[in-house]
Design an enzyme around this catalytic site. Structure first.
Site, mmCIF file in Angstrom:
data_model
loop_
_atom_site.group_PDB
_atom_site.id
_atom_site.type_symbol
_atom_site.label_atom_id
_atom_site.label_comp_id
_atom_site.label_asym_id
_atom_site.label_seq_id
_atom_site.Cartn_x
_atom_site.Cartn_y
_atom_site.Cartn_z
ATOM 1 N N ASP A 94 1.859 -20.629 2.658
ATOM 2 C CA ASP A 94 1.256 -19.964 1.498
ATOM 3 C C ASP A 94 0.293 -20.904 0.766
ATOM 4 O O ASP A 94 -0.770 -20.488 0.319
ATOM 5 C CB ASP A 94 2.338 -19.483 0.536
ATOM 6 N N HIS A 121 7.635 -14.997 -0.946
ATOM 7 C CA HIS A 121 6.778 -15.150 0.222
ATOM 8 C C HIS A 121 6.097 -13.831 0.596
ATOM 9 O O HIS A 121 5.172 -13.813 1.387
ATOM 10 C CB HIS A 121 7.627 -15.671 1.391
#
Length: 141
Positions: A94, A121
């Site tokens: 990420d 996430h």
């Protein structure tokens, strides 16, 4: 293949266990499909950690990280060896995605950008903190 037969041999005495196990999300695969597949893999490995290396630092990379880490925590609690300081989810992907996006948008080298990313996430819960990137400017375009 020995299945989980060698798990104890592999984990006994480990100080750090990194769990990248599982499958990547494939086209047409829902997050539920991914979860069902990877959760069972993480479950088996964390149960092994609880038995063979209960004091190890466990770093989980298996997606969806925001679901597999809580599963691991519950397994470790059930086994009586949970330490919140020794269980982490690794979400470097990420951060790398956010760094790449900002670098492209701002005309910078991704290696010179460090975007803090918070939240889960999943797409709607990932929150890159663009306001914390020094010198970043954003237009309405």
């Amino acid at each position: 293949p020995r299945g989980n037969e060698g798990l104890g041999e592999a984990l006994k005495g480990c100080d750090v266990v990194v769990i990248p196990a599982g499958v990547p999300r494939k086209p047409g695969m829902t997050r539920d499909d991914l979860f069902n597949t990877n959760a069972s893999i993480v479950k088996a490995l964390v149960e092994g950690c609880a038995e063979y290396c209960p004091d190890a630092m466990i770093a989980i990379i298996s997606n969806p990280v925001n679901s597999t880490v809580p599963i691991a925590a519950e397994i470790l609690k059930k086994k009586g060896v949970y330490n919140p300081k020794k269980l982490v989810g690794v979400t470097t992907l990420d951060v790398i995605r956010a760094n790449t996006f900002v670098a492209a948008n701002q005309g910078l080298n991704p290696a010179d950008v460090d975007v803090t990313v918070i939240g889960g996430h999943a797409g709607i819960t990932i929150l890159p903190l663009f306001s914390q990137v020094p010198g970043m400017t954003v237009s309405n375009e």
